[in-house]
Motif scaffolding. Structure first.
Motif, PDB file in Angstrom:
ATOM      1  N   VAL A   1       0.863  -1.186   0.000  1.00  0.00           N
ATOM      2  CA  VAL A   1       0.000   0.000   0.000  1.00  0.00           C
ATOM      3  C   VAL A   1       0.898   1.233   0.000  1.00  0.00           C
ATOM      4  N   GLY A   2       0.738   2.051  -1.027  1.00  0.00           N
ATOM      5  CA  GLY A   2       1.590   3.224  -1.197  1.00  0.00           C
ATOM      6  C   GLY A   2       2.786   2.870  -2.055  1.00  0.00           C
ATOM      7  N   VAL A   3       2.755   3.249  -3.329  1.00  0.00           N
ATOM      8  CA  VAL A   3       3.849   2.876  -4.233  1.00  0.00           C
ATOM      9  C   VAL A   3       4.549   4.123  -4.781  1.00  0.00           C
ATOM     10  N   GLY A   4       4.856   5.035  -3.843  1.00  0.00           N
ATOM     11  CA  GLY A   4       5.759   6.121  -4.172  1.00  0.00           C
ATOM     12  C   GLY A   4       7.163   5.556  -4.245  1.00  0.00           C
ATOM     13  N   ASN A   5       8.157   6.324  -3.883  1.00  0.00           N
ATOM     14  CA  ASN A   5       9.540   5.865  -4.007  1.00  0.00           C
ATOM     15  C   ASN A   5       9.824   4.600  -3.209  1.00  0.00           C
TER      16      ASN A   5
ATOM     17  N   GLU B   1      10.616  -9.821  -7.083  1.00  0.00           N
ATOM     18  CA  GLU B   1      11.788 -10.689  -7.233  1.00  0.00           C
ATOM     19  C   GLU B   1      11.603 -11.989  -6.447  1.00  0.00           C
ATOM     20  N   LEU B   2      11.031 -11.893  -5.249  1.00  0.00           N
ATOM     21  CA  LEU B   2      10.754 -13.095  -4.465  1.00  0.00           C
ATOM     22  C   LEU B   2       9.677 -13.938  -5.137  1.00  0.00           C
ATOM     23  N   ALA B   3       8.729 -13.280  -5.808  1.00  0.00           N
ATOM     24  CA  ALA B   3       7.675 -14.013  -6.513  1.00  0.00           C
ATOM     25  C   ALA B   3       8.261 -14.836  -7.654  1.00  0.00           C
ATOM     26  N   ARG B   4       9.246 -14.267  -8.343  1.00  0.00           N
ATOM     27  CA  ARG B   4       9.890 -15.016  -9.433  1.00  0.00           C
ATOM     28  C   ARG B   4      10.608 -16.250  -8.906  1.00  0.00           C
ATOM     29  N   ASP B   5      11.046 -16.172  -7.649  1.00  0.00           N
ATOM     30  CA  ASP B   5      11.706 -17.328  -7.030  1.00  0.00           C
ATOM     31  C   ASP B   5      10.703 -18.291  -6.394  1.00  0.00           C
ATOM     32  N   GLY B   6       9.414 -17.990  -6.533  1.00  0.00           N
ATOM     33  CA  GLY B   6       8.382 -18.871  -6.005  1.00  0.00           C
ATOM     34  C   GLY B   6       8.173 -18.781  -4.507  1.00  0.00           C
ATOM     35  N   LYS B   7       8.646 -17.677  -3.879  1.00  0.00           N
ATOM     36  CA  LYS B   7       8.542 -17.561  -2.423  1.00  0.00           C
ATOM     37  C   LYS B   7       7.278 -16.837  -1.964  1.00  0.00           C
ATOM     38  N   VAL B   8       6.763 -15.919  -2.807  1.00  0.00           N
ATOM     39  CA  VAL B   8       5.544 -15.190  -2.481  1.00  0.00           C
ATOM     40  C   VAL B   8       4.732 -14.981  -3.750  1.00  0.00           C
ATOM     41  N   GLU B   9       3.486 -14.560  -3.561  1.00  0.00           N
ATOM     42  CA  GLU B   9       2.649 -14.117  -4.671  1.00  0.00           C
ATOM     43  C   GLU B   9       2.298 -12.662  -4.408  1.00  0.00           C
ATOM     44  N   LEU B  10       2.708 -11.773  -5.316  1.00  0.00           N
ATOM     45  CA  LEU B  10       2.383 -10.360  -5.186  1.00  0.00           C
ATOM     46  C   LEU B  10       0.964 -10.162  -5.723  1.00  0.00           C
ATOM     47  N   VAL B  11       0.006 -10.085  -4.795  1.00  0.00           N
ATOM     48  CA  VAL B  11      -1.411 -10.056  -5.160  1.00  0.00           C
ATOM     49  C   VAL B  11      -1.818  -8.720  -5.748  1.00  0.00           C
ATOM     50  N   GLY B  12      -1.278  -7.626  -5.194  1.00  0.00           N
ATOM     51  CA  GLY B  12      -1.666  -6.327  -5.715  1.00  0.00           C
ATOM     52  C   GLY B  12      -0.937  -5.187  -5.044  1.00  0.00           C
ATOM     53  N   VAL B  13      -1.052  -4.006  -5.654  1.00  0.00           N
ATOM     54  CA  VAL B  13      -0.500  -2.778  -5.079  1.00  0.00           C
ATOM     55  C   VAL B  13      -1.602  -1.734  -5.068  1.00  0.00           C
ATOM     56  N   ALA B  14      -1.624  -0.912  -4.023  1.00  0.00           N
ATOM     57  CA  ALA B  14      -2.666   0.110  -3.892  1.00  0.00           C
ATOM     58  C   ALA B  14      -2.048   1.485  -3.722  1.00  0.00           C
ATOM     59  N   ASP B  15      -2.685   2.480  -4.320  1.00  0.00           N
ATOM     60  CA  ASP B  15      -2.239   3.851  -4.157  1.00  0.00           C
ATOM     61  C   ASP B  15      -3.405   4.769  -4.489  1.00  0.00           C
TER      62      ASP B  15
END
Length: 315
Positions: A7-11, A22-36
């Motif tokens: 939540v919050g995708v400024g800098n 990057e962790l998602a590409r390694d199969g460690k997490v799933e990045l479900v979404g970003v909010a702003d």
């Protein structure tokens, strides 16, 4: 695989999203979404990291996330954190934990009641040079620590809107110095002022921290045209110099000069991997809510000292 969001995708939030991706590409997490609240920004970041954008963080909170980074303005940390904690989501809140002690304590209470992991993004604790320095201090290589001084200066970041330099930048070194001494700050004395920034927002400060048997000094400003991030530790058996940016550590004594061998790595990636491990295994983060609360208390007491001109005790 943990379901995560930002939540919050400024800098800073952008870089959290990148690290999770990057962790998602390694199969460690799933990045479900970003909010702003700036939905165009949310869409831009979501497209880059192959996830879903949200204009309303409350909708993201309903996605049954395991963990979330909160990188919104400090003044709304509490309201956003409580939304996710109530949903049973573990939370990594960017430093400082909140804008007031009362709001920070409310976040801590909610996390304890819901039994979720609460971590505060004091990123310098995950800097390889700081970790190596702590290791050498604990080994006794520097003898008894007498003073620790930090310099954190540079131009003002455009992202800063709602806090002055003590709460925005000073908390970094308040936390690190307390960590290196291995004890909480007992007293604080500060001088601060405003030169070129809006009234009521201090843009330079010198903070003196008192410990049971030692002292710390933090020099910070938004006036220096180049960025400097350094730390000096004086002990009875030697002196150590850290450059946060270059991730170097040099130690001098009466006989030799040594430069530590450090495996350089992005502190943010170390921080997020630690957060994920803590969520997965129900471990207490090294920068937990209590550590974040202490750093905030000292920063607020520093502001009080700067206004009164007096030494102020810290609970």
């Amino acid at each position: 695989m943990l379901r995560v969001g930002v939540v919050g995708v400024g800098n800073m939030g952008y870089h959290h999203a990148r690290a999770y991706s990057e962790l998602a590409r390694d199969g460690k997490v799933e990045l479900v979404g970003v909010a702003d609240a700036n939905f165009e920004r949310a869409k831009e970041v979501a497209k880059k990291f192959d996830t879903i954008p949200y204009a309303d963080y409350k909708k993201l909170a309903k996605e049954k996330l395991d963990a979330v980074t909160i990188a919104v303005p400090t003044s709304i940390h509490k309201q956003v954190a409580l939304e996710f904690i109530e949903a049973g989501t573990s939370v990594l809140v960017e430093k400082p934990i909140a804008d007031t002690i009362e709001n920070a304590e409310a976040i801590l209470r909610a996390a304890e009641e819901k039994d979720v992991t609460l971590m505060v993004g004091h990123i310098e604790r995950f800097n390889p040079a700081v970790l190596k320095l702590k290791e050498k201090i604990d080994e006794g290589l520097l003898g008894k620590i007498v003073t620790i001084s930090a310099k954190r200066v540079g131009p003002m970041a455009a992202r800063i809107r709602d806090v002055g330099i003590i709460i925005d930048l000073g908390v970094h070194d308040i936390d690190v110095i307390s960590f290196l001494f291995g004890e909480p700050v007992r007293t604080v004395y500060a001088k601060a002022g405003n030169v070129v920034h809006p009234a009521g927002v201090e843009d330079h400060a010198l903070i003196t921290l008192g410990f049971d048997d030692g002292s710390g000094i933090v020099e910070t400003n938004w006036l220096t045209p180049h960025k400097t991030r350094t730390l000096t530790v004086v002990g009875t058996a030697g002196i150590a110099y850290v450059d946060y940016i270059d991730q170097t550590l040099k130690i001098y004594n009466h006989e030799w000069i040594r430069e530590a061998k450090i495996e350089k790595r992005e502190p943010l990636k170390n921080e997020i991997e630690h957060f994920i491990e803590c969520v997965e295994h129900k471990k207490r983060p090294i920068t937990d809510g209590k550590a974040g609360l202490h750093a905030l208390k000292v920063a607020i007491k520093a502001l009080e000292s700067a206004r009164s001109g007096q030494v102020v005790g810290v609970e």
